[in-house]
Structures are given as structure tokens and as C-alpha cells.
Motif scaffolding. Structure first.
Motif, PDB file in Angstrom:
ATOM      1  N   ASN A   1       0.808  -1.131   0.034  1.00 25.57           N
ATOM      2  CA  ASN A   1      -0.238   0.047  -0.004  1.00 25.57           C
ATOM      3  C   ASN A   1       0.744   1.260  -0.121  1.00 25.57           C
ATOM      4  O   ASN A   1       0.516   2.285  -0.543  1.00 25.57           O
ATOM      5  N   LEU A   2       1.944   1.268   0.661  1.00 28.20           N
ATOM      6  CA  LEU A   2       2.818   2.298   0.669  1.00 28.20           C
ATOM      7  C   LEU A   2       3.439   2.679  -0.752  1.00 28.20           C
ATOM      8  O   LEU A   2       3.732   3.830  -1.311  1.00 28.20           O
ATOM      9  N   LEU A   3       3.757   1.416  -1.315  1.00 29.32           N
ATOM     10  CA  LEU A   3       4.327   1.561  -2.722  1.00 29.32           C
ATOM     11  C   LEU A   3       2.992   2.144  -3.689  1.00 29.32           C
ATOM     12  O   LEU A   3       3.678   2.519  -4.847  1.00 29.32           O
ATOM     13  N   ILE A   4       1.860   2.142  -3.352  1.00 25.44           N
ATOM     14  CA  ILE A   4       0.653   2.367  -4.508  1.00 25.44           C
ATOM     15  C   ILE A   4       0.182   3.947  -3.618  1.00 25.44           C
ATOM     16  O   ILE A   4       0.219   5.042  -4.374  1.00 25.44           O
ATOM     17  N   VAL A   5      -0.516   3.480  -2.527  1.00 34.19           N
ATOM     18  CA  VAL A   5      -1.280   4.710  -2.048  1.00 34.19           C
ATOM     19  C   VAL A   5      -0.321   5.741  -1.611  1.00 34.19           C
ATOM     20  O   VAL A   5      -0.585   7.026  -1.734  1.00 34.19           O
ATOM     21  N   GLY A   6       0.704   5.438  -0.581  1.00 31.32           N
ATOM     22  CA  GLY A   6       1.588   6.425  -0.094  1.00 31.32           C
ATOM     23  C   GLY A   6       2.338   7.182  -1.388  1.00 31.32           C
ATOM     24  O   GLY A   6       2.521   8.249  -1.362  1.00 31.32           O
TER      25      GLY A   6
ATOM     26  N   PHE B   1       3.151  12.092  -4.369  1.00 25.03           N
ATOM     27  CA  PHE B   1       3.131  12.649  -5.843  1.00 25.03           C
ATOM     28  C   PHE B   1       1.900  13.666  -6.115  1.00 25.03           C
ATOM     29  O   PHE B   1       2.397  15.010  -6.346  1.00 25.03           O
ATOM     30  N   VAL B   2       0.738  13.466  -5.677  1.00 22.42           N
ATOM     31  CA  VAL B   2      -0.282  14.395  -6.198  1.00 22.42           C
ATOM     32  C   VAL B   2      -0.375  15.738  -5.053  1.00 22.42           C
ATOM     33  O   VAL B   2      -0.372  16.683  -5.329  1.00 22.42           O
ATOM     34  N   GLY B   3       0.192  15.089  -3.801  1.00 20.03           N
ATOM     35  CA  GLY B   3      -0.140  16.122  -2.563  1.00 20.03           C
ATOM     36  C   GLY B   3       1.213  17.055  -2.853  1.00 20.03           C
ATOM     37  O   GLY B   3       1.085  18.246  -2.651  1.00 20.03           O
ATOM     38  N   GLY B   4       2.327  16.673  -3.306  1.00 18.56           N
ATOM     39  CA  GLY B   4       3.425  17.372  -3.370  1.00 18.56           C
ATOM     40  C   GLY B   4       3.267  18.490  -4.429  1.00 18.56           C
ATOM     41  O   GLY B   4       3.692  19.712  -4.633  1.00 18.56           O
ATOM     42  N   THR B   5       2.625  17.635  -5.731  1.00 22.47           N
ATOM     43  CA  THR B   5       2.396  18.680  -6.688  1.00 22.47           C
ATOM     44  C   THR B   5       1.446  20.017  -6.404  1.00 22.47           C
ATOM     45  O   THR B   5       1.611  21.117  -6.769  1.00 22.47           O
ATOM     46  N   ILE B   6       0.255  19.514  -5.819  1.00 21.59           N
ATOM     47  CA  ILE B   6      -0.716  20.694  -5.344  1.00 21.59           C
ATOM     48  C   ILE B   6      -0.244  21.572  -4.292  1.00 21.59           C
ATOM     49  O   ILE B   6      -0.240  22.729  -4.434  1.00 21.59           O
ATOM     50  N   ALA B   7       0.845  21.110  -3.406  1.00 18.87           N
ATOM     51  CA  ALA B   7       1.277  21.979  -2.385  1.00 18.87           C
ATOM     52  C   ALA B   7       2.419  23.041  -3.257  1.00 18.87           C
ATOM     53  O   ALA B   7       2.591  24.054  -2.926  1.00 18.87           O
ATOM     54  N   ALA B   8       3.215  22.333  -4.182  1.00 21.06           N
ATOM     55  CA  ALA B   8       3.825  23.128  -4.816  1.00 21.06           C
ATOM     56  C   ALA B   8       3.479  24.434  -5.801  1.00 21.06           C
ATOM     57  O   ALA B   8       4.001  25.521  -5.834  1.00 21.06           O
ATOM     58  N   VAL B   9       2.291  23.959  -6.179  1.00 23.89           N
ATOM     59  CA  VAL B   9       1.488  24.873  -6.852  1.00 23.89           C
ATOM     60  C   VAL B   9       0.876  26.106  -5.915  1.00 23.89           C
ATOM     61  O   VAL B   9       1.179  27.233  -6.198  1.00 23.89           O
ATOM     62  N   ALA B  10       0.447  25.480  -5.006  1.00 24.83           N
ATOM     63  CA  ALA B  10      -0.419  26.463  -4.022  1.00 24.83           C
ATOM     64  C   ALA B  10       0.501  27.419  -3.191  1.00 24.83           C
ATOM     65  O   ALA B  10       0.210  28.685  -2.823  1.00 24.83           O
ATOM     66  N   ILE B  11       1.603  26.861  -2.708  1.00 18.33           N
ATOM     67  CA  ILE B  11       2.613  27.429  -1.825  1.00 18.33           C
ATOM     68  C   ILE B  11       3.715  28.332  -2.637  1.00 18.33           C
ATOM     69  O   ILE B  11       3.992  29.403  -2.363  1.00 18.33           O
ATOM     70  N   LEU B  12       4.165  27.929  -3.445  1.00 17.35           N
ATOM     71  CA  LEU B  12       5.296  28.330  -4.403  1.00 17.35           C
ATOM     72  C   LEU B  12       4.842  29.028  -5.659  1.00 17.35           C
ATOM     73  O   LEU B  12       5.664  29.643  -6.369  1.00 17.35           O
ATOM     74  N   ASP B  13       3.825  28.795  -5.884  1.00 19.26           N
ATOM     75  CA  ASP B  13       3.121  29.125  -7.406  1.00 19.26           C
ATOM     76  C   ASP B  13       3.861  28.604  -8.638  1.00 19.26           C
ATOM     77  O   ASP B  13       4.079  29.287  -9.568  1.00 19.26           O
ATOM     78  N   LEU B  14       4.586  27.497  -8.414  1.00 14.80           N
ATOM     79  CA  LEU B  14       5.186  26.869  -9.570  1.00 14.80           C
ATOM     80  C   LEU B  14       4.117  26.419 -10.722  1.00 14.80           C
ATOM     81  O   LEU B  14       2.912  26.261 -10.532  1.00 14.80           O
ATOM     82  N   SER B  15       4.669  26.464 -11.730  1.00 14.37           N
ATOM     83  CA  SER B  15       3.831  25.840 -12.881  1.00 14.37           C
ATOM     84  C   SER B  15       3.400  24.513 -12.677  1.00 14.37           C
ATOM     85  O   SER B  15       4.253  23.745 -12.165  1.00 14.37           O
ATOM     86  N   LEU B  16       2.472  23.889 -13.590  1.00  8.69           N
ATOM     87  CA  LEU B  16       1.991  22.403 -13.295  1.00  8.69           C
ATOM     88  C   LEU B  16       2.871  21.646 -13.714  1.00  8.69           C
ATOM     89  O   LEU B  16       3.478  20.334 -12.830  1.00  8.69           O
ATOM     90  N   SER B  17       3.748  21.701 -14.838  1.00 13.23           N
ATOM     91  CA  SER B  17       4.829  21.026 -15.180  1.00 13.23           C
ATOM     92  C   SER B  17       6.005  20.803 -13.959  1.00 13.23           C
ATOM     93  O   SER B  17       6.279  19.842 -13.789  1.00 13.23           O
ATOM     94  N   MET B  18       6.393  21.930 -13.537  1.00 10.27           N
ATOM     95  CA  MET B  18       7.579  21.873 -12.471  1.00 10.27           C
ATOM     96  C   MET B  18       6.976  21.401 -11.264  1.00 10.27           C
ATOM     97  O   MET B  18       7.801  20.621 -10.601  1.00 10.27           O
ATOM     98  N   ALA B  19       5.825  21.794 -10.965  1.00 11.07           N
ATOM     99  CA  ALA B  19       5.183  21.048  -9.610  1.00 11.07           C
ATOM    100  C   ALA B  19       4.933  19.614  -9.977  1.00 11.07           C
ATOM    101  O   ALA B  19       5.347  18.871  -8.766  1.00 11.07           O
TER     102      ALA B  19
END
Length: 611
Positions: free
Chosen positions: A95-100, A105-123
């Protein structure tokens, strides 16, 4: 020349320092790189770096060196991914290899966009890079902390399996970004390039693995060339894949490692050993080199928002991923919390981030906005790596103790050697309920021990592989009983740091046995001058190992005074089922403790002494 030599010297020092302080080597490597790189500008006369990776390898040469190095590192990661092990690990690890991974991946992307205003590709790229943990950062922490078997197994196998998996995801995301045209996503051309990269990577990587398997299994090359040709094939696979489809080399080497790890190959362990040596050199060079390239201006760009993003990664995403992955498991909440706390990022994350940053900044097709964000990518990933290793690595033991997840003092015994001495002693201890593990390189010894249902590790006990391939969480003591006194002494040095000097023992050398004027070290087994041949002969004479129970230390001392010259004391087994190996260290004997010993052939004990 002097800068390159300095990197090698500093790298060796960093590796030694990591071993000494029981921390992952990546931490001192990166810190040394920062000190001789960007931080050195504060105290040099002209504000220049003491070591600058861009001055050692200029332009495309630096990119090529980093690319090939990452390719070899990913090949190493792929070699650790055995599909049989994936099927047998606990559901929490799966589960850690799938859900985790998905949460990170998704949470890091959303956080990078929301907090650092990164573009979607870089996030997306940032989210993919912070997935990777790896055995090179997790295993040193586990060896130092020594959590219980359940937690140790979960963290160990997550670290091993997530390394190539995370790198694969990061490479695929990057390839999709590169195949997009100036940020216009989901075009037919972008998807075509994306799937072409995947196809080339899988085909060339698979072909390279089959080629190595064929030439080795069919004895087409001599033994002394097998490791070198394997390395050459990895480089060839990387180069051909990159030639056919730009950036497909990273995926190809990862696939090659995974496929090769799951093929039956007699000399696979030798390849594993060789790849460790090569990877160690590359990692040593790579991280000081890449850390030195970072500029103070890039570090200043991080700011408080980057620290907030880092906090989200370790305090929200990791605990959330572990909690969702462990639903329905038998883990206690304390064990879940400890697993959630241990999630350091590792070598592959830093190397791949450096490679992607270099490529984006040097590419003519990269937009100005994307180049600006690419300059932030490397220090941002390094922040996550250093932060997780420092915070989690240094606090893990205290957190584990607070949560009560550290294992009790292990009573298992590791025997260096699977010879007659080791087998007889191991069989007795196993019968008494103690965990035993034998290690030997001789196939005959290994096979004979396995016939007796003893657990055996076939390989070099003095290799780092044993810490990756064998669960040593139940091992508390080590007995070196080979016929080679040099190996016995080296084994003590190898495990002193892991088990403690008072828990590692060896039989005497031939010189110590023959010269009674030589004082015996405390860690000599059984307080005797019996070398390998003498002890082996004595064990053959005694079909039974004797024992006697005591009701206090005075009885023990009286017994040794009366019978001491006619017996060889081996172990003391306490009433709490703790094992003490007789050596030069002082013994404490309590009520109902038992002395396990060998007696001479002509020595007969009265029946009441065996009660």
C-alpha cells in the motif's frame, strides 16, 4: 586537477564520517559540497568557490557525466527490485508503494503550486522527485535505531522497492514535460514522443538485460571480465536509448536492472557487489560536485515558503500516506506514527533532480519562465533531502524510544562460517529457542547447513550487501568461527560498530593457541586456547553438549573451581531466556541460570550435577 582530487579526498572523508556518526552518507556529502561550494564564497578573497562543478566539467561534459552516473545509479536501484519479494511483503508495504506514492506525488504537486506558485509541469516534476527514499538513507537509520521486527521490515522494504519505482515515475513525468511543446500539454505530438520514450526504454533495457544474461549464463566471457562487461553494457544501453529517443536512457537502465534482477543468474551476487563499488564512487563524486554548483542566490530564493512546503511534505503528506496505507493492518498506532516519521529522501532524488535541472537550463526549447523555475528545483529538492535526513535521522532513536517501538535486546546469534563448529553450536541454540543465522561463501558448507534446516546467508559477510539483503534485527551477538583467523578478526571489526565490542567474539588464532605467553583478548570465545582444529576435534568427541543449573553465583564459581580444567564453558542461559556467551568478559549468574559446556571424553559428571 587539484579540484577533482579534492572531491575524491573529501568524498572518502564524508563516507568515513557517515559510518562514524551512523548517518546516511548523503548528509555529509551534500554538506561538504555546500561548504566548499556556495558557502565558501563568504571567506575567499575574490568571493569565488573553492570547488565549482561547472569549472571541473564544463558545458555538455558535465551533463554527460551526470547523465551516465544517474543511469548507473538507477541500474543499481533496479537490481534491488526482485518481483518475488514484492509478492511476499506485507500489505502495508504494498500500500505504501501504491497509496503512499500517489499521496506524495499528488500532494507534493498541489502543495508546490499552492505555496510556491510553480507551474503545473514543474510542480509535477517536484512531486515525482520527492517520492524517492532509498536504502542508502533508510538502512543506516534502521541499523542505528533498531526498531521492532515489524516496523523494521516495513521501512526496509519500502526503502528498497521505492527507489527504482520513484525514479521511474520521475523520469516518465520529465519525459512527458520535455515532449510537450512550449507548455502546450496533451498534444498528439507530445503523447507520441512520450510513448516512444517508454517503448525505447523498455525495449532497449530489456534487450540489454537478456544480453547480459546470455553471455554470462552461457560462459561466453571469462569470469574476470563479467563485471566490466556488465558496466559497459549499461553504458551502451543508456547511450543507444538516448540516441534513438532523447532522455530514454534513464528509463532503459532502470528497466535493465529490474529485468536482470528477476532472471536466474549464477553470478548475480558478484554483479551486485561490483555495482556497489561503482555506485559508491559515483555517488561520492556526484554529490559534492552537484552541491558545489548551487549558488547562494539560489539558496536565498528558497525563503520561508519553501520551508512551509517542506513542512507539508514531512508533517502532512507522509503521515497521511502511512495512515491510509496501514488501514486494516495489525500495526499499533505507535508503530504507524514511527513509520510516518521515517521518510528521508535519498541519492536518486538529488541526482535525478540535478540532471533534470541541468537539461532544462541548457535546452534551447525551454521557455524563460520554466528556466527560472528550473533554477529553484535543485535547491528545493536538496532542502527536502537535507531536512529529512537531519531531522528524522537524528531524532529517530528518541522518537522510537518515546513511542516504545524499539525492539528488546536481540538474543539471536550470527555465526561467521557454516562449518562443523558453527552447525553444532547453532543447532543447540536453535533447539533452545534462539534465532541463529550462519554466513559462509563455501557452497558445500551452505548446502550442508540448509539440510539441517539452519538459516544460512550465502555470501561475503564483510560486504555491505548483508545489511541490505539480510534482516539482522534479531541478531544481538556474533561468533566468528572460521578456520581463517584473518577473516575472524575482520568480522569483529566489521560488526563492532553494529553490535558493540562486548557482543562480538572469535576463536583464538593458531599463534595464540600455541603461545601461552600471549595474553588472550576479552572477546576470545569460551576463555580457552582452543583454535579451530582443536575446537572442531573436541566437538566431534562430544556427541552431547552438557549443562548444569545453578541457584546463585557462588555455586557457579565453586563449580568452575572444581571442574574448570576438565570442561569448556560455552554459554550461560538465564532463567529469562537471555544468552551470555562465555568469553573474557565477566559473567553474572543468578537463580535457575544454566551453564552450557563441553566435557572431555574421559570426564564423567555425577547425575545430580546435570539437573
Amino acid at each position: 586537477m587539484i579540484e577533482l582530487a579534492s572531491i575524491l579526498v573529501l568524498g572518502v572523508f564524508a563516507q568515513w564520517l557517515a559510518w562514524k556518526i551512523k548517518q546516511p552518507a548523503i548528509l555529509p556529502l551534500i554538506l561538504i559540497g555546500l561548504v566548499v561550494g556556495p558557502f565558501s564564497t563568504f571567506f575567499t578573497p575574490e568571493g569565488s568557490k573553492l570547488i565549482d562543478g561547472d569549472q571541473i566539467f564544463s558545458g555538455d561534459l558535465l551533463f554527460s557525466f551526470v547523465s551516465l552516473s544517474v543511469g548507473v545509479i538507477l541500474f543499481e536501484g533496479g537490481l534491488t527490485l526482485n518481483l518475488k519479494e514484492v509478492r511476499t511483503v506485507a500489505s502495508t508495504v504494498r500500500n505504501l508503494l501504491i497509496v503512499g506514492v500517489l499521496i506524495t506525488f499528488v500532494g507534493g504537486t498541489i502543495a508546490a503550486v499552492a505555496i510556491l506558485d510553480l507551474s503545473l509541469s514543474m510542480a509535477l516534476l517536484f512531486g515525482g522527485l520527492i517520492i524517492v527514499s532509498g536504502p542508502t538513507v533508510v538502512l543506516p537509520i534502521l541499523r542505528n535505531v533498531r526498531p521492532n521486527a515489524k516496523v523494521n521490515t516495513i521501512l526496509k522494504w519500502e526503502g528498497i522497492l521505492i527507489d527504482p519505482l520513484g525514479a521511474l515515475i520521475a523520469v516518465l513525468v520529465y519525459e512527458f514535460i520535455k515532449s510537450s511543446s512550449n507548455g502546450e500539454y496533451y498534444t498528439v505530438e507530445a503523447l507520441k514522443d512520450f510513448f516512444t520514450t517508454i517503448s525505447v526504454g523498455f525495449f532497449i533495457g530489456g534487450f540489454g538485460a537478456v544480453l547480459i544474461w546470455y553471455i554470462i549464463s552461457k560462459n561466453k566471457i571469462p569470469d574476470y571480465l563479467r563485471n566490466v562487461i556488465t558496466l559497459g553494457t549499461v553504458i551502451l544501453v543508456f547511450s543507444v536509448s538516448d540516441l534513438l529517443q532523447k532522455e530514454a536512457g534513464l528509463l532503459a537502465t532502470t528497466i535493465m536492472g529490474i529485468v536482470l534482477a528477476n532472471m536466474k543468474l549464477d553470478d548475480f551476487k558478484k554483479i551486485l557487489s561490483f555495482k556497489e563499488d561503482i555506485s559508491l564512487i559515483l555517488v561520492t563524486l556526484l554529490f559534492i560536485l552537484l552541491s558545489s554548483r548551487i549558488d547562494i542566490a539560489q539558496i536565498e530564493q528558497l525563503g520561508t515558503r519553501s520551508l512551509l512546503l517542506f513542512a507539508v511534505v514531512i508533517f502532512i503528506l507522509r503521515p497521511l500516506g502511512v495512515w491510509l496505507s496501514s488501514i486494516g493492518s495489525t500495526l499499533r498506532w505507535q508503530e504507524k506514527l514511527f513509520v510516518a516519521w521515517i521518510g528521508p529522501r535519498g541519492i536518486v532524488a538529488a541526482a535525478v533532480a540535478s540532471l533534470f535541472s541541468l537539461d532544462l537550463l541548457s535546452s534551447d526549447t525551454t521557455s524563460a519562465a520554466l528556466k527560472s523555475e528550473a533554477e529553484l528545483l535543485l535547491p528545493l529538492v536538496f532542502l527536502v533531502i537535507v531536512g529529512t535526513v537531519v531531522i528524522q535521522g537524528t531524532s529517530a532513536k528518541y522518537v522510537g524510544k518515546w513511542l516504545g517501538v524499539l525492539r528488546k535486546e536481540p538474543q539471536g546469534v550470527l555465526f561467521v562460517g557454516a562449518n562443523e563448529i558453527a552447525k553444532k553450536l547453532a543447532l543447540f541454540l536453535k533447539k533452545e529457542g534462539f534465532y541463529v543465522l550462519l554466513a559462509d561463501t563455501a557452497k558445500h558448507n551452505v548446502n550442508e547447513a540448509r539440510k539441517l534446516n539452519l538459516q544460512v546467508y550465502e555470501g561475503n559477510i564483510l560486504s555491505e550487501e548483508i545489511f541490505e539483503e539480510v534482516d539482522l534485527s534479531q541478531i544481538g551477538k556474533m561468533m566468528a568461527v572460521t578456520s581463517n583467523s584473518g577473516i575472524n578478526s575482520l568480522a569483529l571489526s566489521w560488526f563492532d560498530n553494529e553490535l558493540g565490542m562486548e557482543n562480538t567474539y572469535r576463536i583464538v588464532s593458531k599463534e595464540e593457541a600455541e603461545n601461552e605467553n600471549l595474553p588472550l583478548p576479552k572477546n576470545v570465545l569460551f576463555k580457552s586456547r582452543l583454535d579451530y582444529l582443536s575446537l572442531n576435534h573436541l566437538l566431534r568427541q562430544n556427541s552431547e553438549i552438557s549443562e548444569v543449573k545453578f541457584y546463585g553465583e557462588s555455586e557457579y564459581e565453586e563449580f568452575l573451581e572444581e571442574k574448570g580444567k576438565t570442561i569448556i564453558p560455552l554459554f550461560i542461559i538465564t532463567s529469562e531466556k537471555k544468552l551470555h556467551i562465555i568469553s573474557g568478559y565477566p559473567e553474572e549468574v543468578g537463580k535457575d541460570d544454566r551453564l552450557i559446556f563441553l566435557k572431555n571424553k574421559n570426564y564423567n559428571m555425577s547425575s545430580n550435577e546435570n539437573e
